[in-house]
Write a protein that holds these residues in place. Sequence first.
Motif, PDB file in Angstrom:
ATOM      1  N   GLU A  18       0.759  -1.229   0.072  1.00 19.23           N
ATOM      2  CA  GLU A  18      -0.066   0.005  -0.057  1.00 19.23           C
ATOM      3  C   GLU A  18       0.906   1.397   0.060  1.00 19.23           C
ATOM      4  O   GLU A  18       0.607   2.231  -0.647  1.00 19.23           O
ATOM      5  CB  GLU A  18      -0.955  -0.035   1.423  1.00 19.23           C
ATOM      6  CG  GLU A  18      -1.911  -1.245   1.395  1.00 19.23           C
ATOM      7  CD  GLU A  18      -2.695  -1.296   2.471  1.00 19.23           C
ATOM      8  OE1 GLU A  18      -3.904  -1.804   2.393  1.00 19.23           O
ATOM      9  OE2 GLU A  18      -2.208  -0.741   3.554  1.00 19.23           O
ATOM     10  N   LEU A  19       2.057   1.244   0.795  1.00 18.54           N
ATOM     11  CA  LEU A  19       2.749   2.524   0.645  1.00 18.54           C
ATOM     12  C   LEU A  19       3.552   2.490  -0.501  1.00 18.54           C
ATOM     13  O   LEU A  19       3.661   3.536  -0.799  1.00 18.54           O
ATOM     14  CB  LEU A  19       3.855   2.059   2.062  1.00 18.54           C
ATOM     15  CG  LEU A  19       3.393   2.055   3.441  1.00 18.54           C
ATOM     16  CD1 LEU A  19       4.498   1.738   4.334  1.00 18.54           C
ATOM     17  CD2 LEU A  19       2.532   3.542   3.811  1.00 18.54           C
ATOM     18  N   ALA A  20       3.897   1.413  -1.310  1.00 18.65           N
ATOM     19  CA  ALA A  20       4.568   1.416  -2.378  1.00 18.65           C
ATOM     20  C   ALA A  20       3.327   2.427  -3.376  1.00 18.65           C
ATOM     21  O   ALA A  20       3.985   3.091  -4.259  1.00 18.65           O
ATOM     22  CB  ALA A  20       4.675   0.346  -3.232  1.00 18.65           C
ATOM     23  N   ALA A  21       2.307   1.842  -3.377  1.00 17.70           N
ATOM     24  CA  ALA A  21       1.148   2.429  -4.160  1.00 17.70           C
ATOM     25  C   ALA A  21       0.938   3.880  -4.116  1.00 17.70           C
ATOM     26  O   ALA A  21       0.844   4.920  -5.086  1.00 17.70           O
ATOM     27  CB  ALA A  21      -0.096   1.755  -4.223  1.00 17.70           C
ATOM     28  N   LEU A  22       0.949   4.212  -2.752  1.00 18.34           N
ATOM     29  CA  LEU A  22       1.051   5.655  -2.357  1.00 18.34           C
ATOM     30  C   LEU A  22       2.127   6.601  -2.720  1.00 18.34           C
ATOM     31  O   LEU A  22       1.887   7.506  -3.345  1.00 18.34           O
ATOM     32  CB  LEU A  22       0.759   5.929  -1.008  1.00 18.34           C
ATOM     33  CG  LEU A  22      -0.655   5.540  -0.356  1.00 18.34           C
ATOM     34  CD1 LEU A  22      -0.353   5.244   1.090  1.00 18.34           C
ATOM     35  CD2 LEU A  22      -1.484   6.159  -0.856  1.00 18.34           C
ATOM     36  N   GLY A  32      -8.003   4.858  -4.304  1.00 23.35           N
ATOM     37  CA  GLY A  32      -7.312   4.023  -5.374  1.00 23.35           C
ATOM     38  C   GLY A  32      -6.525   2.863  -4.707  1.00 23.35           C
ATOM     39  O   GLY A  32      -6.417   1.811  -5.326  1.00 23.35           O
ATOM     40  N   VAL A  33      -5.720   3.235  -3.891  1.00 22.00           N
ATOM     41  CA  VAL A  33      -5.104   2.033  -3.085  1.00 22.00           C
ATOM     42  C   VAL A  33      -6.213   0.836  -2.573  1.00 22.00           C
ATOM     43  O   VAL A  33      -5.600  -0.194  -2.631  1.00 22.00           O
ATOM     44  CB  VAL A  33      -4.194   2.701  -1.920  1.00 22.00           C
ATOM     45  CG1 VAL A  33      -3.512   1.373  -1.133  1.00 22.00           C
ATOM     46  CG2 VAL A  33      -3.008   3.542  -2.623  1.00 22.00           C
ATOM     47  N   PHE A  34      -6.867   1.482  -2.023  1.00 24.55           N
ATOM     48  CA  PHE A  34      -7.847   0.375  -1.480  1.00 24.55           C
ATOM     49  C   PHE A  34      -8.762  -0.548  -2.476  1.00 24.55           C
ATOM     50  O   PHE A  34      -8.611  -1.655  -2.444  1.00 24.55           O
ATOM     51  CB  PHE A  34      -9.233   1.130  -0.657  1.00 24.55           C
ATOM     52  CG  PHE A  34     -10.181   0.014  -0.382  1.00 24.55           C
ATOM     53  CD1 PHE A  34     -10.073  -0.529   0.716  1.00 24.55           C
ATOM     54  CD2 PHE A  34     -11.426   0.106  -1.089  1.00 24.55           C
ATOM     55  CE1 PHE A  34     -10.888  -1.717   1.155  1.00 24.55           C
ATOM     56  CE2 PHE A  34     -12.495  -0.875  -0.689  1.00 24.55           C
ATOM     57  CZ  PHE A  34     -12.333  -1.754   0.498  1.00 24.55           C
TER      58      PHE A  34
END
Length: 260
Positions: free
Chosen positions: A156-160, A168-170
């Motif tokens: 999730e941190l990478a996507a952010l 969008g991450v969810f």
Amino acid sequence: MLLRTFVMIILTLMILPVLIIIPLSLSSSMAFEFPPPSYSLKWYENFLENDQWTDGFIRSIIVAFFTSIIAMAIGTMASLAMDRLEFPGKKIFMNLMIAPMVIPLVIVGIAMYHSFSFYKMTNTLTALVLAHSIIAIPIVVITVSAKLKGLDRNLELAALSLGSNPIGVFFKITLPLIRSSVVAGALFAFITSLDEVVVSIFVSGATTKTLPVVMWENMRTQVDPTIAAVSTLLIVCTFIVMIAQAVVTRRMGEKKQAEL
């Protein structure tokens, strides 16, 4: 090996009384006799020809369907809030989310009755769906929270860090990873609603009786193998949902391994 045998014996003793209902539902006798003197489908025919039984069954399916959707949505959001956020009163919030599972259903039913009576919502499908959802939400919360505990937050941190927003991450990262637990929670919520009788007695009315309520009222006036036939149908529905949950979980696990 000894432990496995012991567990199988315990499970057999627990399931056997339930399975005895099946041959009783096929009995030709007017009363409960085991073993049945002969076999017949007349009690299933009686169920299909009785509008009270069929209407209750259809109503239960409808209520359980909407209950599973509402419980899945709210339970998943609550699980994410408890796992991701730090806010004042978090422990109180967590206790409130699982309270309907701990508090006796009679007390929950009385509380529901008074609340819905104030808003004149008793004897409506909306009240049944809301009442069943409150009972089912803790099941979804526990199921999804267990999955979130083992989730790798680095994804999730990478996507952010790559420019995605939290929503969008969810939908692109978190939800696909916890999809199996969300589906399992929804199916368990469906089963919970389908079998619920105590709260339904307080909330339902003459025109909104669910199948368990119809069964309860018929047991108070007359007992014949039609109830065994209805019980068998509920058992079959429960097993179908459990098998569906197992199949979905397995396929999602295989898909995840294939992607890796």
